[in-house]
Design an enzyme around this catalytic site. Structure first.
Site, PDB file in Angstrom:
ATOM      1  N   ARG B 259     -19.600 -24.764  -8.027  1.00 54.65           N
ATOM      2  CA  ARG B 259     -18.257 -24.280  -8.351  1.00 54.65           C
ATOM      3  C   ARG B 259     -17.300 -25.462  -8.247  1.00 54.65           C
ATOM      4  O   ARG B 259     -16.821 -25.795  -7.178  1.00 54.65           O
ATOM      5  CB  ARG B 259     -17.861 -23.172  -7.363  1.00 54.65           C
ATOM      6  N   HIS B 263     -12.323 -20.956  -5.570  1.00 60.20           N
ATOM      7  CA  HIS B 263     -12.911 -19.610  -5.740  1.00 60.20           C
ATOM      8  C   HIS B 263     -12.064 -18.798  -6.700  1.00 60.20           C
ATOM      9  O   HIS B 263     -12.528 -18.288  -7.709  1.00 60.20           O
ATOM     10  CB  HIS B 263     -13.012 -18.905  -4.384  1.00 60.20           C
ATOM     11  N   TYR B 272     -12.050 -26.803   3.104  1.00 57.61           N
ATOM     12  CA  TYR B 272     -13.415 -26.613   3.608  1.00 57.61           C
ATOM     13  C   TYR B 272     -14.480 -27.480   2.950  1.00 57.61           C
ATOM     14  O   TYR B 272     -15.642 -27.386   3.296  1.00 57.61           O
ATOM     15  CB  TYR B 272     -13.805 -25.127   3.538  1.00 57.61           C
TER      16      TYR B 272
END
Lengths: 326, 369
Positions: B259, B263, B272
């Site tokens: 990805r 998100h 993160y």
């Protein structure tokens, strides 16, 4: 007409609908050669085979989730959740998908399925086998909730539920499965979903009940007739959602008094909604505060104590009498 | 008595890579793909990429709501979905935009959806596609139900279900694979393992070495492929779709991809994960790799690519304009009451009437005010 138990009447409804329409598929746990733990699907496996009476792995989300896919495909799944106490493992499939596929797609896809599940206390069952949590489903937009009160209406309503173009939660009171017999005609009989029934006509007080509570409500009416010479009207809801408020309001306008009965816990239960509808529709006709006779706000006790939990005729009759105390 | 070793028959899985990030090609494994199918896949990937970029821009301009970008995962869902016929079923989650458009969802539909209009989940008449599913993994069971029904009706239809790595932790994934295998349902499970479920990395999602190996426990073939290698995805999906159609039951395909973006547009991945990691995966971009391959094979020219880019740009612009015009015609709040049931129940009609009255009164006030 044959005298049938509710189990036999439901079995007949399933068999006749399966014969009539090869898109009707049953699926659930132990519904095949075993005929279901309550025998509602007895002999259907032998008659229709494993592609019509589908034993599933022990997985409630699978049963409901697969049914959603099958219904979208164009089949009419009738799934059995062995006990309503285990339906929560399929909660998301019902709430997130079954109830809203039509709405999401503006009618392009829809989910004509029936979710049958035994509910309720009174049969000395193990824990998790006695709850009445129909309020969850009545609270969910997009679902119909049907709860029959005897063999004949169970059969007629199940036929209607199977033919309904939308998802129907069909709760069957375990306490009624084999405890009474009624004449059930072999020829086709349906009942409209969303319509309540006057189980006993009267003019003094309206007692509103459904499922296994209809019988104690009628017994309470007997007590009131014997002891107080009072004619109570008993309404059997048959469908919890959509609620037949027209009939309820008309009855309470006539009697001016109402008692709402269910075995589900009281707080935020179906009775609260019914009372609110009566307040909207019949407030100026009320002679007394509306009474509720319900399960207590606790877990259904293990069966040695369950009798004390369940509303009975005496408790209902007492509530009806309270509506006469000024 | 005693302890003996059981060796289940399918206890290994393959990893498949045909065209790597440096352009090395395993010609022995190179699938035979007709030129027109290559061009269809390229167009779908390119359109998916550009449309995805445009949606992100529109979100940043406040012209659509929250959006989950697809960038970098196009090979995984195009290389697999291309194997479906129109008569097959496509069951997406929410990160298969390029494939959804290739299958016939209009860009307007996506724009409407991400602008908060139900009209964006209407699947086209006659389409065998389900609308996007937001509750993670829940759609997997619908795919199994569809596949069961297709098998019952003996139509030869195949179902393909999409989900991410996070979905493999959900019960519905395990239930779905289990049921599909029990019924030998004609379904292909495509896991787009993009390594991140919002902020949780794969290592915190599973202790398994691969996701594909989870197939073994359910008694179905599983394969892990380089999900940024469209040739590998295609080859694995072809095998799986053919097997399903021939009555051989389900397959799990794990497409290892990444990805590249957040998100959703509400997420900030800097919190993160490292920029180095993302950069490393940018180098493995499936589109760059595929374009190079097609150029080398003389299946497309630089000029044609430029023309294709221009054509796609115009298509997207036209779709945005159409959607924005359409949105001005939509927006009747009374629509929220429709299509909940085939027949509107009385209480819902009351609610509709109440809102209609409120809106009419507000309208009159605004008019007189």
């Amino acid at each position: 007409m044959a005298k049938m138990t509710m189990v036999e009447a439901l079995n007949m409804a399933l068999r006749q609908e399966m014969k009539r329409d090869d898109s009707v598929i049953l699926l659930g746990q132990d519904i095949g050669p075993d005929g279901g733990v309550f025998r509602v699907t007895d002999r259907l496996f032998a008659e229709f085979g494993e592609n019509r009476v589908v034993d599933t792995p022990l997985a409630e989300a699978s049963i409901v989730g697969m049914s959603v896919g099958m219904a979208v495909y164009g089949l009419k799944p009738v799934c059995e959740i062995q006990f309503s106490g285990f339906i929560y493992q399929a909660f998301h499939q019902i709430e997130n998908h079954a109830a809203r596929m039509r709405w999401r797609t503006r009618g392009r896809l829809h989910v004509p399925m029936v979710m049958r599940a035994p509910y309720g206390a009174g049969v000395r069952a193990l824990e998790h086998h006695s709850e009445s949590r129909e309020a969850y489903w009545a609270h969910t937009p997009g679902l119909k909730v049907v709860i029959p009160s005897g063999p004949r209406n169970a059969r007629a309503l199940l036929v209607s539920a199977i033919r309904d173009p939308d998802p129907v939660i069909f709760y069957e009171a375990k306490a009624l499965y084999r405890s009474l017999r009624e004449d059930v005609p072999e020829e086709e009989e349906t009942l409209p979903i969303g319509r309540a029934n006057i189980a006993r006509a009267g003019d003094a007080v309206t007692i509103i009940a459904y499922g296994a509570m209809v019988r104690p409500a009628l017994e309470a009416a007997d007590l009131l007739a014997e002891k107080e010479k009072m004619a109570a009207e008993v309404i059997d809801l048959l469908t919890l959602s959509p609620l037949d408020e027209e009939l309820l309001v008309a009855s309470v306008k006539k009697t001016g008094r109402a008692v709402v009965v269910h075995e589900a816990p009281q707080s935020f239960g179906p009775g609260a909604e019914i009372v609110a509808r009566l307040m909207e529709g019949a407030f100026y006709y009320l002679e007394a505060p509306i009474e509720r006779v319900t399960g207590f706000d606790t877990i259904v006790p293990y069966f040695s104590r369950e009798k004390s939990y369940l509303p009975g005729a005496e408790r209902i009759a007492a509530a009806a009498r309270r509506t006469f105390i000024k | 008595m005693g302890r003996k070793r059981i060796e289940p028959s399918n206890c290994t899985i393959d990893y498949l890579s045909i065209l790597d990030e440096y352009g090395n090609l395993d010609t022995g494994l190179e699938p035979e793909i007709p030129p027109e199918m290559h061009l269809k896949m390229l167009r779908a990937m390119l359109l998916g990429r550009r449309f995805d970029e445009r949606l992100l821009d529109l979100q940043r301009q406040g012209r659509i709501g929250t959006y989950p970008p697809t960038k970098g995962q196009e090979a995984a869902h195009i290389g697999s979905a291309i194997l479906l016929k129109d008569s097959d079923w496509f069951v997406p989650s929410f990160r298969e935009m390029a494939a959804e458009i290739m299958r016939g969802r209009t860009m307007e539909s996506a724009l409407l959806y991400f602008n908060g209009y139900n009209e964006g989940t209407i699947v086209p008449e006659g389409s065998k596609d389900l609308p996007m599913a937001v509750p993670v993994a829940s759609q997997i069971l619908h795919a199994v139900g569809l596949a069961w029904a297709a098998k019952y009706r003996q139509t030869g239809e195949v179902v393909m279900a999409f989900f991410g790595d996070g979905a493999t932790s959900e019960g519905d994934f395990h239930e779905g694979l289990n049921c599909a295998a029990v019924y030998q349902a004609p379904v292909v499970f495509v896991c787009q393992n993009n390594q991140w479920a919002i902020s949780v990395p794969l290592a915190r999602q599973t202790h398994s070495e691969t996701l594909a190996q989870k197939a073994i426990a359910y008694g179905m073939p599983g394969i892990q492929v380089d999900g940024n290698d469209i040739l590998a995805v295609y080859a694995a999906a072809k095998e799986a779709v053919d097997r399903a159609r021939d009555g051989g039951g389900p397959t799990l395909i794990e497409c290892v991809t990444y990805r590249i973006m957040m998100h959703t547009t509400s997420d900030d991945p800097k919190k993160y994960r490292s920029e180095e990691e993302v950069e490393c995966w940018r180098q493995r971009d499936p589109l760059i790799r595929y374009r190079k391959y097609l150029l080398q094979k003389n299946l497309i020219t630089e000029q044609q690519l430029i023309a294709l880019e221009e054509e796609i740009k115009q298509d997207i612009q036209a779709a945005v304009e159409r959607a924005e015009k359409r949105m001005q015609e939509l927006g009747n709040p009374l629509d929220q009451f429709d299509h909940l049931f085939a027949e509107m129940p009385p209480r819902l009609r009351k609610h509709k009437e109440a809102l209609a009255k409120e809106l009419a009164e507000a309208g009159r006030e605004a008019h007189h005010g």
